[in-house]
Scaffold this active site. Structure first.
Site, mmCIF file in Angstrom:
data_model
loop_
_atom_site.group_PDB
_atom_site.id
_atom_site.type_symbol
_atom_site.label_atom_id
_atom_site.label_comp_id
_atom_site.label_asym_id
_atom_site.label_seq_id
_atom_site.Cartn_x
_atom_site.Cartn_y
_atom_site.Cartn_z
ATOM 1 C CD GLU A 1 74.808 62.102 -19.213
ATOM 2 O OE1 GLU A 1 73.414 61.478 -19.053
ATOM 3 O OE2 GLU A 1 75.132 62.271 -20.108
ATOM 4 C CB THR B 1 73.660 55.625 -23.556
ATOM 5 O OG1 THR B 1 73.030 57.015 -24.260
ATOM 6 C CG2 THR B 1 75.096 56.036 -23.589
HETATM 7 N N1 HSE Z 1 80.080 59.609 -25.531
HETATM 8 C C1 HSE Z 1 78.741 58.968 -25.271
HETATM 9 C C2 HSE Z 1 78.523 57.693 -26.062
HETATM 10 C C3 HSE Z 1 77.523 59.836 -25.276
HETATM 11 O O1 HSE Z 1 78.896 57.736 -27.192
HETATM 12 O O2 HSE Z 1 78.323 56.620 -25.502
HETATM 13 C C4 HSE Z 1 76.317 59.240 -24.810
HETATM 14 O O3 HSE Z 1 75.330 60.125 -25.404
#
Ligand code: HSE
Length: 306
Positions: free
Chosen positions: A128, A181
């Site tokens: 990640e 992201t």
């Molecule tokens: N919790 C993370 C975000 C997930 O919302 O940035 C990313 O897929």
């Protein structure tokens, strides 16, 4: 075991009120991966289908995880990875998590299972970090544990598996645009007000309570996000229209899946999930935006051998 083929599910992270701490896995969509032992040590990616991702070992979420695990265990073999990506990068459906956690699970099998689920989640976070800049655990934990998970703490990492009410279904619409992201994290405010912290934590507590007691109405009243959705929704075309259509057609709640652009709706039962899918579909059908839509039970098992 010399070779393993796995299904690694797509995931919905945050689930409105649990930013970076809640996630669940889907049944209807996920990647397939084949990992084979090789005599030559190290990691090689021999094929990637379905997405334009790096073959460089240090830049691919699956291979960095595999390499870290082989190095940690001083393995006397290497691994060849084939990826069939059905979870698209930049979809908000945990694409990098599916690769990273899938690799963690599969390499653990090839190694004869030395690692616990918690340790596999730690390894998957390395992927990640490579893929989206932050070692977020919500998506990868959902892939590894299945069902609904809570990241109770990051330091030390603590994952709690939550119950899933039997009639809980999800509809997800994925508009065919890419939201990175990292970009979606950059639109967030670095601080939040006490009022927002109170609202968000109370809703998170309400949702978890609703999951434990099968209280669909409490789940519905708790699916509210005051931290990310207000800032991220502008990255998603027709978000408000899709949300309204979902809520008017029986969704318990509608929110951004992970960092978007996918939008999820939790529903009670398959019938409602299909009605919601139809209503969401109509919104995008009247626009120029292409989309995919899925209705799914919550995946209770997580990543698995095929
Ligand atoms: N919790 C993370 C975000 C997930 O919302 O940035 C990313 O897929």
């Amino acid at each position: 075991m010399n070779e393993i083929r796995i299904f690694s599910p797509a995931t919905v992270a945050n689930v409105s009120c649990g930013f970076d701490s809640l996630g669940f896995a889907l049944n209807a969509v996920g990647d397939e991966m084949v990992l084979k032992k090789t005599i030559e040590k190290g990691v090689k990616i021999s094929s990637i289908k379905g997405a334009d991702l790096s073959f460089e070992i240090n830049k691919n979420a699956a291979s960095v995880v595999a390499l870290a695990m082989l190095n940690t265990t001083n393995a006397d073999f290497g691994v060849d990875i084939q990826l069939l990506k059905k979870v698209k990068p930049g979809s908000g459906l945990g694409s990098s998590a599916s690769s990273a956690a899938g690799a963690a699970f599969a390499v653990n099998e090839l190694l004869d299972k030395p690692f616990s689920k918690l340790e596999l989640t730690e390894f998957a976070r390395i992927g990640e970090k490579i893929a989206c800049g932050s070692p977020i655990a919500d998506n990868v934990a959902a892939v590894i544990y299945g069902g609904f998970i809570l990241v109770k703490s990051y330091k030390p990492l603590e994952i709690i598996k939550l119950p899933v009410p039997n009639e809980l279904w999800v509809t997800v619409i994925h508009p065919q645009i890419e939201v990175k992201t990292e970009d979606a994290r950059n639109v967030l405010k670095p601080t939040i007000s006490i009022a927002d912290a109170v609202a968000q934590s109370a809703n998170l507590a309400g949702l978890i309570s609703g999951l434990y007691t099968d209280d669909y109405q409490l789940i519905s009243r708790s699916l509210i996000d005051v931290i990310a959705e207000p800032y991220r929704k502008k990255l998603i075309p027709l978000f408000d229209e899709v949300k309204t259509a979902g809520l008017q057609n029986g969704a318990l709640g509608v929110g951004i899946s992970g960092s978007g652009p996918s939008i999820f709706a939790l529903c009670k039962g398959e019938g409602d999930a299909k009605n919601v899918a139809q209503a969401m579909r109509e919104v995008y059908r009247n626009s120029t935006i292409d989309f995919h839509i899925y209705t799914s039970e919550i995946n209770k098992e997580g990543v698995k051998i095929l």
